[in-house]
Write a protein that holds these residues in place. Sequence first.
Motif, PDB file in Angstrom:
ATOM      1  N   SER A 225       0.834  -1.211   0.000  1.00 40.25           N
ATOM      2  CA  SER A 225       0.000   0.000   0.000  1.00 40.25           C
ATOM      3  C   SER A 225       0.863   1.253   0.000  1.00 40.25           C
ATOM      4  O   SER A 225       0.540   2.248  -0.678  1.00 40.25           O
ATOM      5  CB  SER A 225      -0.939   0.003   1.206  1.00 40.25           C
ATOM      6  OG  SER A 225      -1.860  -1.057   1.144  1.00 40.25           O
ATOM      7  N   ASP A 226       1.954   1.231   0.744  1.00 42.52           N
ATOM      8  CA  ASP A 226       2.852   2.391   0.784  1.00 42.52           C
ATOM      9  C   ASP A 226       3.474   2.637  -0.590  1.00 42.52           C
ATOM     10  O   ASP A 226       3.569   3.782  -1.049  1.00 42.52           O
ATOM     11  CB  ASP A 226       3.951   2.178   1.825  1.00 42.52           C
ATOM     12  CG  ASP A 226       3.446   2.298   3.253  1.00 42.52           C
ATOM     13  OD1 ASP A 226       2.327   2.824   3.442  1.00 42.52           O
ATOM     14  OD2 ASP A 226       4.161   1.858   4.172  1.00 42.52           O
ATOM     15  N   ILE A 227       3.897   1.562  -1.240  1.00 40.43           N
ATOM     16  CA  ILE A 227       4.492   1.711  -2.573  1.00 40.43           C
ATOM     17  C   ILE A 227       3.440   2.187  -3.569  1.00 40.43           C
ATOM     18  O   ILE A 227       3.687   3.103  -4.371  1.00 40.43           O
ATOM     19  CB  ILE A 227       5.113   0.385  -3.041  1.00 40.43           C
ATOM     20  CG1 ILE A 227       6.226  -0.047  -2.085  1.00 40.43           C
ATOM     21  CG2 ILE A 227       5.655   0.517  -4.465  1.00 40.43           C
ATOM     22  CD1 ILE A 227       6.757  -1.444  -2.358  1.00 40.43           C
ATOM     23  N   ALA A 228       2.255   1.575  -3.514  1.00 43.82           N
ATOM     24  CA  ALA A 228       1.173   1.980  -4.427  1.00 43.82           C
ATOM     25  C   ALA A 228       0.797   3.434  -4.204  1.00 43.82           C
ATOM     26  O   ALA A 228       0.541   4.178  -5.155  1.00 43.82           O
ATOM     27  CB  ALA A 228      -0.043   1.081  -4.224  1.00 43.82           C
ATOM     28  N   GLY A 229       0.786   3.869  -2.936  1.00 48.64           N
ATOM     29  CA  GLY A 229       0.463   5.263  -2.643  1.00 48.64           C
ATOM     30  C   GLY A 229       1.485   6.222  -3.214  1.00 48.64           C
ATOM     31  O   GLY A 229       1.142   7.316  -3.669  1.00 48.64           O
ATOM     32  N   ALA A 230       2.769   5.819  -3.186  1.00 43.90           N
ATOM     33  CA  ALA A 230       3.811   6.675  -3.756  1.00 43.90           C
ATOM     34  C   ALA A 230       3.715   6.742  -5.274  1.00 43.90           C
ATOM     35  O   ALA A 230       4.080   7.752  -5.886  1.00 43.90           O
ATOM     36  CB  ALA A 230       5.184   6.156  -3.333  1.00 43.90           C
ATOM     37  N   LEU A 231       3.220   5.673  -5.896  1.00 42.49           N
ATOM     38  CA  LEU A 231       3.088   5.637  -7.351  1.00 42.49           C
ATOM     39  C   LEU A 231       1.781   6.263  -7.840  1.00 42.49           C
ATOM     40  O   LEU A 231       1.671   6.640  -9.001  1.00 42.49           O
ATOM     41  CB  LEU A 231       3.168   4.192  -7.851  1.00 42.49           C
ATOM     42  CG  LEU A 231       4.488   3.448  -7.620  1.00 42.49           C
ATOM     43  CD1 LEU A 231       4.357   1.998  -8.068  1.00 42.49           C
ATOM     44  CD2 LEU A 231       5.625   4.132  -8.366  1.00 42.49           C
ATOM     45  N   ALA A 232       0.787   6.361  -6.957  1.00 39.21           N
ATOM     46  CA  ALA A 232      -0.546   6.819  -7.347  1.00 39.21           C
ATOM     47  C   ALA A 232      -0.559   8.163  -8.075  1.00 39.21           C
ATOM     48  O   ALA A 232      -1.338   8.346  -9.021  1.00 39.21           O
ATOM     49  CB  ALA A 232      -1.465   6.870  -6.131  1.00 39.21           C
ATOM     50  N   PRO A 233       0.269   9.155  -7.676  1.00 39.03           N
ATOM     51  CA  PRO A 233       0.232  10.435  -8.401  1.00 39.03           C
ATOM     52  C   PRO A 233       0.529  10.322  -9.886  1.00 39.03           C
ATOM     53  O   PRO A 233       0.100  11.181 -10.668  1.00 39.03           O
ATOM     54  CB  PRO A 233       1.314  11.264  -7.677  1.00 39.03           C
ATOM     55  CG  PRO A 233       1.361  10.700  -6.294  1.00 39.03           C
ATOM     56  CD  PRO A 233       1.135   9.232  -6.475  1.00 39.03           C
ATOM     57  N   LEU A 234       1.245   9.281 -10.284  1.00 41.89           N
ATOM     58  CA  LEU A 234       1.525   9.110 -11.712  1.00 41.89           C
ATOM     59  C   LEU A 234       0.248   8.948 -12.522  1.00 41.89           C
ATOM     60  O   LEU A 234       0.196   9.336 -13.691  1.00 41.89           O
ATOM     61  CB  LEU A 234       2.417   7.882 -11.925  1.00 41.89           C
ATOM     62  CG  LEU A 234       3.893   8.028 -11.568  1.00 41.89           C
ATOM     63  CD1 LEU A 234       4.593   6.676 -11.669  1.00 41.89           C
ATOM     64  CD2 LEU A 234       4.569   9.043 -12.475  1.00 41.89           C
ATOM     65  N   ARG A 235      -0.790   8.381 -11.907  1.00 37.46           N
ATOM     66  CA  ARG A 235      -2.035   8.136 -12.630  1.00 37.46           C
ATOM     67  C   ARG A 235      -2.694   9.453 -13.057  1.00 37.46           C
ATOM     68  O   ARG A 235      -3.378   9.500 -14.080  1.00 37.46           O
ATOM     69  CB  ARG A 235      -3.010   7.329 -11.765  1.00 37.46           C
ATOM     70  CG  ARG A 235      -2.521   5.946 -11.368  1.00 37.46           C
ATOM     71  CD  ARG A 235      -3.588   5.192 -10.589  1.00 37.46           C
ATOM     72  NE  ARG A 235      -4.855   5.159 -11.299  1.00 37.46           N
ATOM     73  CZ  ARG A 235      -5.154   4.328 -12.291  1.00 37.46           C
ATOM     74  NH1 ARG A 235      -4.260   3.438 -12.686  1.00 37.46           N
ATOM     75  NH2 ARG A 235      -6.327   4.362 -12.890  1.00 37.46           N
ATOM     76  N   GLN A 236      -2.510  10.502 -12.285  1.00 36.67           N
ATOM     77  CA  GLN A 236      -3.200  11.760 -12.557  1.00 36.67           C
ATOM     78  C   GLN A 236      -2.332  12.755 -13.319  1.00 36.67           C
ATOM     79  O   GLN A 236      -2.703  13.916 -13.459  1.00 36.67           O
ATOM     80  CB  GLN A 236      -3.678  12.371 -11.245  1.00 36.67           C
ATOM     81  CG  GLN A 236      -4.693  11.492 -10.516  1.00 36.67           C
ATOM     82  CD  GLN A 236      -5.273  12.150  -9.290  1.00 36.67           C
ATOM     83  OE1 GLN A 236      -4.814  13.185  -8.834  1.00 36.67           O
ATOM     84  NE2 GLN A 236      -6.339  11.556  -8.745  1.00 36.67           N
ATOM     85  N   ARG A 237      -1.196  12.304 -13.807  1.00 40.64           N
ATOM     86  CA  ARG A 237      -0.308  13.181 -14.545  1.00 40.64           C
ATOM     87  C   ARG A 237      -0.192  12.746 -15.996  1.00 40.64           C
ATOM     88  O   ARG A 237      -0.243  11.549 -16.305  1.00 40.64           O
ATOM     89  CB  ARG A 237       1.089  13.183 -13.912  1.00 40.64           C
ATOM     90  CG  ARG A 237       1.109  13.761 -12.502  1.00 40.64           C
ATOM     91  CD  ARG A 237       2.489  13.623 -11.883  1.00 40.64           C
ATOM     92  NE  ARG A 237       2.478  14.107 -10.498  1.00 40.64           N
ATOM     93  CZ  ARG A 237       3.467  13.895  -9.646  1.00 40.64           C
ATOM     94  NH1 ARG A 237       4.544  13.230 -10.023  1.00 40.64           N
ATOM     95  NH2 ARG A 237       3.392  14.357  -8.410  1.00 40.64           N
ATOM     96  N   VAL A 238      -0.018  13.703 -16.875  1.00 44.91           N
ATOM     97  CA  VAL A 238       0.277  13.393 -18.271  1.00 44.91           C
ATOM     98  C   VAL A 238       1.670  12.786 -18.309  1.00 44.91           C
ATOM     99  O   VAL A 238       2.609  13.347 -17.733  1.00 44.91           O
ATOM    100  CB  VAL A 238       0.218  14.668 -19.141  1.00 44.91           C
ATOM    101  CG1 VAL A 238       0.645  14.351 -20.569  1.00 44.91           C
ATOM    102  CG2 VAL A 238      -1.188  15.255 -19.109  1.00 44.91           C
ATOM    103  N   PRO A 239       1.847  11.638 -18.943  1.00 41.18           N
ATOM    104  CA  PRO A 239       3.169  11.007 -18.958  1.00 41.18           C
ATOM    105  C   PRO A 239       4.216  11.927 -19.576  1.00 41.18           C
ATOM    106  O   PRO A 239       3.955  12.582 -20.590  1.00 41.18           O
ATOM    107  CB  PRO A 239       2.959   9.760 -19.829  1.00 41.18           C
ATOM    108  CG  PRO A 239       1.494   9.496 -19.777  1.00 41.18           C
ATOM    109  CD  PRO A 239       0.842  10.836 -19.665  1.00 41.18           C
TER     110      PRO A 239
END
Length: 494
Positions: free
Chosen positions: A114-128
Motif C-alpha cells: 500500500s505504501d508503494i502503491a500510494g507513492a506511485l498513485a500520483p503518476l495516474r493523474q499526470r500526463v506522462p
Amino acid sequence: MPSSDAIILGGGANGLACAFRLAGAGWRVTVLEAADALGGTAAVVAPAPGFRAPFAHLLQGPDARVARAMGLNIAAQEIATTALSATASHREIRGGQVEGPDAAAFAALHRRLSDIAGALAPLRQRVPPVLGRGNAWGRLAKVALGLRRLGATEFREALRLLLTNVADVVEDELTDPLVQGALCFDATLGAWTGPRSPNSLILLLDRMAKGPLTLPRGGTPALAAAMAQAAETAGVTIRTGARATRIETDGERATGVTLASGETLNADLVVSTLPPGSTLRDLVGARVLDAGLFTRVGQVRARGAAAKLTLALSAAPDFRGADLRTRLLVAPSVPAVESAWTPVKYGEVPDRPVMEIVIPSAHEAGWAPEGAHVLSAVVQFAPHAPADRTAAKAAFLANTLKVLEDHAPGIGRLIVGADLMMPWETLARFGVPCWHGAELSVEQMLFLRPLPDLAQYRTPLDRLWLAGSGSHPGGGINGTAGWNAAGRILEVGP
C-alpha cells in the motif's frame, strides 16, 4: 462553420469526463456513443427475463478530481473479499486484515504494498512525460522522492518489487494458499499474464493505487447515468446509437467524423476514447497515417483473457456458508491461477478457470425477481482467439459451471438463464479488445503507453486526440484518462 468545437467518440466514463472538462472551459462538445445507452462497460446484461446485472460489477473510482468536479455523489460501500475454499475453510479479507495463519504476515505485506502503491498513485493523474523533453526527468524524480520517503530499506524493497512477479512475492511472504491465490488473482485480473510472469506484481500495485473496491448503489450503470447528467448540465450534447465509421481529414488535420448513417459531423477537434488501433487504423487508415506509425499501432498488444458470466438463479446459491455480500474469489492457490493461465497462451481452454463473483441481488433489490438472485462473475483465463470459437465457448462455460458446482453444490439446478461473453464478444459489443484498450504491462505503461509518440494523448494527425483506456493510465470506470487528456488539450490548444 463546425457544428462543435470538439467531437468525442465514446460515451463511457472517459468520454464523459473529457467532455465535461472541455465544456467547463466553454467549448461546444458533442459526445457520440455507438450503443443505445451510455456508460461503455458500465452497461447492463440480462441473462433471463426479469434478471439484470452490471457488466462491470465493481468500481475502483471514479477519479477524485472527476467526482469532485462533476458532483458525483454516488453512494458506494467498500466490499470485502472471501477467498473460497471447496471445504468451507474460507478466508475473509478486509483491507489489510485476513483470518488464519497469515494474519500478521499479510498485514505487513499489505502495508508495504500500500505504501508503494500510494507513492506511485500520483503518476495516474499526470500526463506522462516525454523523456528527453522539458522537465521529464525532474517529474519522474518527484515520484522517486515519494518512494525514497518510505525509508532506505523500504525504498530498496520497492525497487526490487517493481519488476518482480507476484507469485514469488506471495510465496516468500505468506503460507496460506488461499491468501496467496487471492493476491495472484488480483494482480492478473483483466491482464494477459500469469502470476509467474515477469513484472506481474506491478499490476497489483496499479490496482491498489486506484483505491479500494466498492459496490455503488444502483451498480456502475448508476455512476454512468450520473456522469451523463453532469455532462448534459454542463452543456454537452450527447447522441447514442451514433457509430462513427470514419474520421474525416483535410490533409494532415482531423475535421470531423462520418457516422454509419452516412451523416458527417464537422468539428475543430476529434477526441477518441476507442482503442488506439481502432481509432488510427480503422477510422483514420493508412491513407493518412505515416506507414511506420500505422504498422506500430497494429503491433500494440491488446489481447483479452477475461470472460464475463452472468447467471439468473431461482434462489440464493450456497457457497458453503460464505457471505454472499462479499466479493467471492475462486482462486485457491498460486498453482491454480497459473494453471488456469497456461492453456490460454496456446489458444486453449483451462480445465479449472479462476473467477471473481459478485451477487448484486444480495446487496439491493431490483436486479432479480423477489426470492431469486443474479450472479455476476469475471472468469479467467479465456482464450481470445481460439481455432474454434464455438467449441471453445462451450467448453469454457462447461468448465466454469463445474468449478462453480464444486464451491456451491447444487447451483446448477438453480440456473434459469446464462449469458457468457467471451473476449471476442466483448470486443464486438463494447469495442474494446481487453479491459484496458491495450494490455497493461511494463512495456505499455506510462510514457510507453500505448506508444512513446502517442503517450501524451495527442496523435501525429493534427487535432486528433486519444483519451481512452488504451492511453495512460489504463482501464477502469474512473474517467482518469479522459480527464487527463482534456487537461492536456486545454494546456496546449487543439
